[in-house]
Design a protein around this motif. Structure first.
Motif, PDB file in Angstrom:
ATOM      1  N   LEU A 105      18.984  49.961  51.377  1.00 35.20           N
ATOM      2  CA  LEU A 105      18.025  50.977  52.006  1.00 35.20           C
ATOM      3  C   LEU A 105      17.986  52.551  51.316  1.00 35.20           C
ATOM      4  O   LEU A 105      16.881  52.966  50.934  1.00 35.20           O
ATOM      5  CB  LEU A 105      18.675  51.334  53.371  1.00 35.20           C
ATOM      6  N   PHE A 133      21.457  60.967  59.663  1.00 32.54           N
ATOM      7  CA  PHE A 133      22.452  60.089  58.993  1.00 32.54           C
ATOM      8  C   PHE A 133      22.787  60.564  57.557  1.00 32.54           C
ATOM      9  O   PHE A 133      21.726  61.040  56.849  1.00 32.54           O
ATOM     10  CB  PHE A 133      22.092  58.544  58.900  1.00 32.54           C
ATOM     11  N   SER A 135      23.529  59.597  54.534  1.00 31.17           N
ATOM     12  CA  SER A 135      22.564  59.452  53.352  1.00 31.17           C
ATOM     13  C   SER A 135      21.299  59.991  53.385  1.00 31.17           C
ATOM     14  O   SER A 135      20.834  60.274  52.271  1.00 31.17           O
ATOM     15  CB  SER A 135      22.706  57.659  53.446  1.00 31.17           C
ATOM     16  N   ASP A 136      20.839  59.887  54.498  1.00 28.56           N
ATOM     17  CA  ASP A 136      19.343  60.398  54.440  1.00 28.56           C
ATOM     18  C   ASP A 136      19.368  62.175  54.205  1.00 28.56           C
ATOM     19  O   ASP A 136      18.399  62.996  53.481  1.00 28.56           O
ATOM     20  CB  ASP A 136      18.658  60.481  56.197  1.00 28.56           C
ATOM     21  N   TYR A 193      20.719  57.349  65.067  1.00 34.25           N
ATOM     22  CA  TYR A 193      21.894  56.857  64.724  1.00 34.25           C
ATOM     23  C   TYR A 193      22.905  57.011  65.786  1.00 34.25           C
ATOM     24  O   TYR A 193      23.383  56.469  66.411  1.00 34.25           O
ATOM     25  CB  TYR A 193      22.472  56.514  63.418  1.00 34.25           C
ATOM     26  N   LYS A 244      21.933  45.573  60.274  1.00 36.02           N
ATOM     27  CA  LYS A 244      21.964  46.104  61.601  1.00 36.02           C
ATOM     28  C   LYS A 244      21.694  45.119  62.527  1.00 36.02           C
ATOM     29  O   LYS A 244      22.049  44.100  62.705  1.00 36.02           O
ATOM     30  CB  LYS A 244      21.461  47.699  61.765  1.00 36.02           C
TER      31      LYS A 244
HETATM   32  C1  LIG Z   1      22.760  52.405  58.182  1.00 39.82           C
HETATM   33  C2  LIG Z   1      21.917  53.579  57.815  1.00 39.82           C
HETATM   34  C3  LIG Z   1      21.743  54.077  56.536  1.00 39.82           C
HETATM   35  C4  LIG Z   1      22.652  53.114  55.450  1.00 39.82           C
HETATM   36  O1  LIG Z   1      22.125  53.065  54.145  1.00 39.82           O
HETATM   37  P1  LIG Z   1      22.581  52.006  53.183  1.00 39.82           P
HETATM   38  O2  LIG Z   1      21.741  52.410  51.931  1.00 39.82           O
HETATM   39  O3  LIG Z   1      22.122  50.626  53.712  1.00 39.82           O
HETATM   40  O4  LIG Z   1      24.083  52.213  52.887  1.00 39.82           O
HETATM   41  C5  LIG Z   1      20.880  55.051  56.049  1.00 39.82           C
HETATM   42  N1  LIG Z   1      20.271  55.533  56.917  1.00 39.82           N
HETATM   43  C6  LIG Z   1      20.341  55.374  58.189  1.00 39.82           C
HETATM   44  C7  LIG Z   1      19.437  56.430  59.101  1.00 39.82           C
HETATM   45  C8  LIG Z   1      21.094  54.425  58.592  1.00 39.82           C
HETATM   46  O5  LIG Z   1      21.335  54.264  59.881  1.00 39.82           O
END
Ligand SMILES: *Cc1c(COP(=O)(O)O)cnc(C)c1O
Length: 421
Positions: A105, A133, A135-136, A193, A244
């Motif tokens: 992702l 989240f 990572s974003d 999330y 998920k």
């Molecule tokens: C679960 C999730 C991710 C996880 O990213 P990966 O690259 O799969 O680890 C990223 N963004 C959101 C909004 C999520 O809910």
């Protein structure tokens, strides 16, 4: 709907549900030797029984055919992504040419931003939700920096109002309008999330386009949860994971959507690799990248067959039932959950929580409970009694009633555990 918090009533709902539970097609994790009440499918979906056989098929082809498996395997690996396109398209409301399954992702989020976040001195801002989240957040921060902008300067977060948890669509639209010509990209999660808020994707997308910006969506918590119509809504791009709600296993592959209006846009720069090169000439091994049409033209590498094999059988289950029906059942389970929780809360003084997930139509099947001072104690008690849910700091319990395998009886049993806390 007038619910009742009784076992007989929950059993009747399971019997009469328009979508029969597929629970017996899955392996439900156990706690103390018994099936758990698994409400964590928004974090990691459970294993479809068909996964093992799908993996074994590919292992066997590899064992017996070696490299020949690319063209002579049971599911020839060379074009493996194509086996997934049709059913992936159904999950997100797209045309097959608009989707591809590849990578993970966050990797895909970056790849999409390389194409759809092309800031200039005047138009460089990214509008996103506050509290996204992590990572974003990191992806936006690093993308801004990659292009020579600071996070503070380039990334505009929309926050909930004082005392509220969800965002108001009107506030999002106002921010987009205020920033106007400076906005390069509007990027939100489809379902948030933490709060479980399902954003108004078509309205926000339209507002982004009205100021001349691109609009992208991270559908990690939306794909397989809510009904999506990405093509119709004109979304520019979207990314999601398959582990998920889509039950395809830890770290499994990610889905990507690129709207058909961009299918033949060689002017869209991208990070290219050989698997996105036009198929007929891919093996000419020549200079000069010619992208494959549609989302497939963003592929970099040859397909990771083992994760895709699991994803393939899982997608087939979704296609068979239909995302519209599944999403509706998820909402029915969610509504019953809310009813049961409120019912027991009114009878047990030790329970104190607030549901921070907004009401319909701004939710899918997740419910987020903001707990009081004994929240962690409650969570640990539930975990010991066989409830697998998750705890998100500082004090939220997230529960997902996943339509594929959760039942109304799961919800009723959960209510009885709450009652006895
Ligand atoms: C679960 C999730 C991710 C996880 O990213 P990966 O690259 O799969 O680890 C990223 N963004 C959101 C909004 C999520 O809910």
């Amino acid at each position: 709907m007038q619910f009742e918090n009784t076992k007989a009533y929950a059993e009747e709902l399971d019997r009469s549900s328009s979508v029969a539970s597929q629970r017996d097609q899955f392996l439900i994790p156990k706690v103390h030797g018994e099936d758990s009440i698994y409400f964590c499918g928004n974090s990691l979906g459970v294993q479809p029984k068909a996964a093992r056989k799908a993996l074994e098929t590919e292992l066997k082809d590899w064992e017996e055919l070696g490299v020949e498996g690319h063209f002579h395997g049971t599911n020839p690996w060379f074009g493996y992504h194509k086996f997934l396109a049709k059913n992936t398209a159904k999950i997100v409301g797209a045309k097959p040419i608009e989707v591809v399954v590849m990578n993970n992702l966050t990797v895909n989020l970056h790849l999409m931003m390389m194409s759809f976040y092309r800031p200039t001195k005047e138009r460089y801002k990214i509008i996103m939700e506050g509290g996204a989240f992590p990572s974003d957040m990191y992806a936006m921060e690093s993308q801004a920096k990659l292009h020579g902008f600071s996070y503070e300067d380039a990334v505009v977060e929309v926050l909930p109002r004082e005392g509220e948890y969800a965002l108001r669509t009107e506030d999002i639209l106002k921010k987009i309008e205020e920033e106007g010509d400076a906005v390069a990209l509007v990027m939100f999660s489809g379902v948030q999330y933490y709060t479980g808020q399902y954003f108004d994707i078509p309205t926000i997308t339209k507002a982004a386009h009205a100021v001349g910006a691109n609009c992208g969506w991270d559908l990690a918590h939306a794909a397989g949860n809510v009904e999506l119509k990405l093509n119709e809504w004109g979304v520019d791009f979207a990314v999601w994971c398959s582990y998920k709600y889509l039950n395809s296993g830890p770290g499994s592959v990610s889905g990507v959507f690129v709207h058909e209006k961009h299918a033949d846009s060689p002017e869209l720069e991208r990070c290219a690799g050989w698997w996105g090169h036009k198929e007929e000439v891919r093996f000419n091994m020549e200079k000069g990248f010619i992208p494959e049409q549609g989302a497939a033209g963003w592929q970099l590498s040859n397909a990771p067959i083992f994760t895709m094999a699991v994803h393939k059988v899982s997608l087939a289950m979704f296609a068979e039932i239909g995302m519209d029906k599944l999403a509706q059942k998820g909402l029915d389970l969610n509504a019953y959950m809310e009813y049961v929780i409120k019912d027991v809360e009114s009878q047990n003084d030790k329970l104190e929580f607030e549901i921070i997930t907004p009401a319909l139509p701004e939710r899918g099947c997740q419910l987020s409970l903001l707990t009081g001072s004994n929240g962690k104690e409650l969570f640990d008690y539930l975990a010991d009694k066989g409830v697998i849910a998750d705890w998100r700091k500082p004090n939220v319990i997230r529960l997902a009633t996943v339509p594929m395998y959760n039942t109304f009886m799961d919800v009723w049993n959960f209510g009885e555990l709450l009652r006895k806390f």
